[in-house]
Design a protein around this motif. Structure first.
Motif, PDB file in Angstrom:
ATOM      1  N   VAL A 248       0.827  -1.194   0.000  1.00 32.66           N
ATOM      2  CA  VAL A 248       0.000   0.000   0.000  1.00 32.66           C
ATOM      3  C   VAL A 248       0.872   1.259   0.000  1.00 32.66           C
ATOM      4  O   VAL A 248       1.718   1.439   0.882  1.00 32.66           O
ATOM      5  N   VAL A 249       0.633   2.100  -0.989  1.00 29.76           N
ATOM      6  CA  VAL A 249       1.281   3.406  -1.073  1.00 29.76           C
ATOM      7  C   VAL A 249       0.327   4.492  -0.593  1.00 29.76           C
ATOM      8  O   VAL A 249       0.703   5.402   0.138  1.00 29.76           O
ATOM      9  N   ASP A 250      -0.944   4.378  -0.991  1.00 28.67           N
ATOM     10  CA  ASP A 250      -1.936   5.405  -0.674  1.00 28.67           C
ATOM     11  C   ASP A 250      -3.312   4.787  -0.880  1.00 28.67           C
ATOM     12  O   ASP A 250      -3.661   4.381  -1.989  1.00 28.67           O
ATOM     13  N   ASP A 251      -4.109   4.695   0.196  1.00 26.70           N
ATOM     14  CA  ASP A 251      -5.435   4.072   0.053  1.00 26.70           C
ATOM     15  C   ASP A 251      -6.540   5.098  -0.193  1.00 26.70           C
ATOM     16  O   ASP A 251      -7.722   4.764  -0.184  1.00 26.70           O
ATOM     17  N   THR A 252      -6.162   6.356  -0.462  1.00 24.53           N
ATOM     18  CA  THR A 252      -7.159   7.381  -0.781  1.00 24.53           C
ATOM     19  C   THR A 252      -7.921   7.002  -2.051  1.00 24.53           C
ATOM     20  O   THR A 252      -7.317   6.693  -3.071  1.00 24.53           O
ATOM     21  N   GLY A 253      -9.231   7.015  -1.989  1.00 29.70           N
ATOM     22  CA  GLY A 253     -10.050   6.730  -3.160  1.00 29.70           C
ATOM     23  C   GLY A 253     -10.257   5.263  -3.467  1.00 29.70           C
ATOM     24  O   GLY A 253     -10.911   4.937  -4.466  1.00 29.70           O
ATOM     25  N   ALA A 254      -9.750   4.366  -2.627  1.00 30.46           N
ATOM     26  CA  ALA A 254      -9.911   2.937  -2.911  1.00 30.46           C
ATOM     27  C   ALA A 254     -11.384   2.529  -2.914  1.00 30.46           C
ATOM     28  O   ALA A 254     -11.832   1.752  -3.763  1.00 30.46           O
ATOM     29  N   GLY A 255     -12.158   3.070  -1.957  1.00 31.96           N
ATOM     30  CA  GLY A 255     -13.578   2.760  -1.925  1.00 31.96           C
ATOM     31  C   GLY A 255     -14.311   3.309  -3.133  1.00 31.96           C
ATOM     32  O   GLY A 255     -15.238   2.673  -3.656  1.00 31.96           O
ATOM     33  N   ASP A 256     -13.908   4.485  -3.591  1.00 35.23           N
ATOM     34  CA  ASP A 256     -14.512   5.069  -4.794  1.00 35.23           C
ATOM     35  C   ASP A 256     -14.202   4.209  -6.011  1.00 35.23           C
ATOM     36  O   ASP A 256     -15.068   4.001  -6.877  1.00 35.23           O
ATOM     37  N   CYS A 257     -12.968   3.723  -6.076  1.00 36.00           N
ATOM     38  CA  CYS A 257     -12.572   2.831  -7.168  1.00 36.00           C
ATOM     39  C   CYS A 257     -13.430   1.567  -7.157  1.00 36.00           C
ATOM     40  O   CYS A 257     -13.875   1.095  -8.217  1.00 36.00           O
ATOM     41  N   PHE A 258     -13.688   1.032  -5.960  1.00 34.56           N
ATOM     42  CA  PHE A 258     -14.537  -0.164  -5.852  1.00 34.56           C
ATOM     43  C   PHE A 258     -15.914   0.122  -6.439  1.00 34.56           C
ATOM     44  O   PHE A 258     -16.422  -0.651  -7.270  1.00 34.56           O
TER      45      PHE A 258
END
Length: 314
Positions: A248-258
């Motif tokens: 993991v480098v940056d989990d910002t926006g991961a939920g949006d990507c999902f």
């Protein structure tokens, strides 16, 4: 599933797909990369400070477009150069930004990302109200229907968005009102929400999730970061899948990507569980790059899943 609320399902365009309209946040993210989150009254030096495009709905629109869907973004921004840049970047990902109102301003989010890739966010309210959601729903219905996805900040406006031919979806992350969340679960065809938010902040116990899905004929997908996701089907089906193991480098926006990848899969003809498998893989891969717009290409998702490209079902 949209037929249960609006009289008919999302209509398909030539080629078998319908448009997915994402209605919600558009942000300028001011991202500070720090070794650790500061304590009260403490100053921590950032290793980098960046100005990046973000926003829940916009990030999801970007992910869906990269997944190959026909996407429109229906947010509210301004008429300034920052808004110009924001829309140009979203259009470059393949989203139709002609649905966006330019009557207000581009809101700002302050995002801190620590050395482990975790983020903490302070967001500013935008100018997108229930009247805008209603206008977007009317336009989508008049255009022949499709998917309409709202972010959690617009959960209370979902009741006014039901239209013939419109399939409703909501990402409840951002919703902090339990009554609004339960109403949205009762009205939307597809609901995506983080486990901690649903169980703790919204106080909806896990033991009730399957009954909510079947009783309200909603597909409820509960995400849980590195632990993966669980799908509670409207037909009673229960599917759980772990997340991919990634650095993991940056989990910002991961939920949006999902959310974006999930809806793109549904629009391509995949059953919900299969769409969620691809969405989970895409969300994991998005954490391996910095920023909120790290959605991978379908080829990268296929490679991560060790399979050929998905073929839409008849």
């Amino acid at each position: 599933m949209g037929s249960r609320r609006a009289g008919e399902g999302a209509r398909r365009r030539p080629g078998g797909r319908s448009v997915i309209v994402f209605c919600g946040y558009a942000n300028l993210d001011v991202v500070g990369r720090v070794p650790r989150f500061p304590r009260p009254d403490e100053r921590v030096h950032a290793t980098a400070v960046e100005h990046l495009s973000g926003g829940m709905a916009a990030n999801a629109a970007s992910a869906a477009a990269r997944a190959g869907a026909d996407v429109a973004f229906a947010g509210v921004v301004g008429a300034d150069p920052l808004s110009d840049r924001f829309l140009a970047e979203l259009a470059a990902d393949g989203a139709d930004v002609g649905w966006t109102a330019r009557t207000a301003f581009l809101s700002t989010a302050i995002v801190l990302v620590d050395g482990e890739g975790r983020r903490s966010v302070v967001s500013q309210d935008d100018a997108l109200d229930a009247a805008h959601v209603t206008a977007v729903a009317d336009r989508l219905a008049a255009a022949g229907g499709g998917y309409l996805c709202l972010d959690g900040y617009r959960a209370a406006a979902l009741a006014g968005a039901a239209r013939p031919g419109v399939t409703l979806a909501v990402d409840l992350d951002g919703c902090d009102d339990r009554a609004d969340a339960l109403t949205a679960i009762g009205r939307a065809d597809h609901v995506v929400v983080g486990r901690a938010r649903l169980a703790q902040l919204l106080d909806v116990p896990a033991a009730s999730w399957q009954e909510l899905a079947t009783g309200r004929r909603t597909t409820l997908v509960v995400t849980d970061g590195p632990a993966g996701w669980t799908l509670h089907g409207a037909d009673g089906r229960l599917v759980t899948e772990p997340a991919l193991e990634v650095d993991v480098v940056d989990d910002t926006g991961a939920g949006d990507c999902f959310t974006g990848t999930y809806l793109a899969g549904l629009d391509a003809g995949l059953p919900p569980a299969r769409a969620a498998v691809r969405a989970g893989a895409a969300a994991s891969l998005s954490c391996t790059v910095p920023g909120a717009r790290g959605a991978p290409s379908p080829a990268l998702v296929d490679a991560a899943l060790g399979q050929p490209a998905a073929t839409p079902s008849p």
